[in-house]
Design an enzyme around this catalytic site. Sequence first.
Site, mmCIF file in Angstrom:
data_model
loop_
_atom_site.group_PDB
_atom_site.id
_atom_site.type_symbol
_atom_site.label_atom_id
_atom_site.label_comp_id
_atom_site.label_asym_id
_atom_site.label_seq_id
_atom_site.Cartn_x
_atom_site.Cartn_y
_atom_site.Cartn_z
ATOM 1 N N VAL A 204 -19.420 -90.891 -14.230
ATOM 2 C CA VAL A 204 -19.246 -92.112 -12.953
ATOM 3 C C VAL A 204 -20.350 -92.835 -12.994
ATOM 4 O O VAL A 204 -21.817 -92.310 -13.013
ATOM 5 C CB VAL A 204 -19.302 -91.191 -11.605
ATOM 6 C CG1 VAL A 204 -19.152 -92.261 -10.503
ATOM 7 C CG2 VAL A 204 -18.092 -90.311 -11.746
ATOM 8 N N LYS A 205 -20.390 -94.065 -12.887
ATOM 9 C CA LYS A 205 -21.577 -94.862 -12.923
ATOM 10 C C LYS A 205 -21.703 -95.593 -11.586
ATOM 11 O O LYS A 205 -20.614 -96.261 -10.935
ATOM 12 C CB LYS A 205 -21.436 -95.874 -14.029
ATOM 13 C CG LYS A 205 -22.458 -96.950 -14.027
ATOM 14 C CD LYS A 205 -22.240 -98.072 -14.960
ATOM 15 C CE LYS A 205 -23.450 -98.776 -14.668
ATOM 16 N NZ LYS A 205 -23.032 -100.325 -15.433
#
Length: 306
Positions: A204-205
């Site tokens: 996840v960014k």
Amino acid sequence: MMSDQVRKILSYYENDNAGVLANIRRMLGTGTLADTGKLVILPVDQGFEHGPSRSFGPNPDGYDPHYHFELAIEAGCNAYAAPYGSLEAGARTFAGEIPLILKINNNNALLSLKNPGQSITGSIEQALQLGCAAIGYTIYPGSDQAQGMYDTLQHLGEEAKNAGLAVVVWSYPRGEQISKEGETAVDVAGYAAQIACLLGAHFVKVKLPSEHLEQAAAKKVFEETKIPIATQAERVKHVVDSCFGGRRVVIFSGGAKKGADAVYDDARAIRDGGGNGSIVGRNAFQRPKKEAIAMLQKIMAIYKGE
Ligand code: FBP
């Protein structure tokens, strides 16, 4: 020999096939941070998202897609993420040199919508044909287009995983019911990260969160239960907690170009808050190459605790 950190991260993905695990391992096992469980990734989709002059004007070497492959490789990054055209432009020269992430959807700044969306700009077949380790997909939680973006991610994510590719989700809250400040509010950042995990993201960014609390109902809980958010490291920890209590890899984006010390402070906060690393675009490729490499290496040293 696989390190304990990498073995532990791989153990979190309990429903993935060998191809996906091998590709996650490839990203965690490449570059200066290989086997530390930390990552620094170079993302270069700003030519699409912001336009070429805003992106590459400050360092014109960046107009050439080969430049970004070289920067990522020479700096010792774990992976390089870009849209189809850029990856295709260096595919043969750099084949097998660094894990690639095909950024599979994109938005452009030629149209400004209160509720933005993204177009599909790549495919699983293209990712496989380019030898990528993962696809990258952006969602805009809060946009009235988000529901459709979730639907598409569900389908593309399933297709990618079946094909043995990892899934990296850029989760950027925005839309007419979210204030500008709210886009990086800590409650909203945690929520956005959680949605990405629930949609099946391996990595996840998100952007680094601010101390602002956007939603009244969440604010009440933050205050009543005294969730600490005074320092950047504490806010990173809230996002890590929101990523299944640390069972998903979470990396933080760099934002617009700023002073080197501020970039290092971010990295220390990400490390101290338990984040897995950085995905730094403009702060890297808008600096002259030598300077960018020195900066990325210093960020990596911070993650190694050096
Ligand atoms: P930066 O490190 O340059 O911020 O890159 C991270 C990134 O996610 C890029 O992949 C993307 O182009 C950009 O940020 C989008 O930012 P925004 O939509 O806020 O303009």
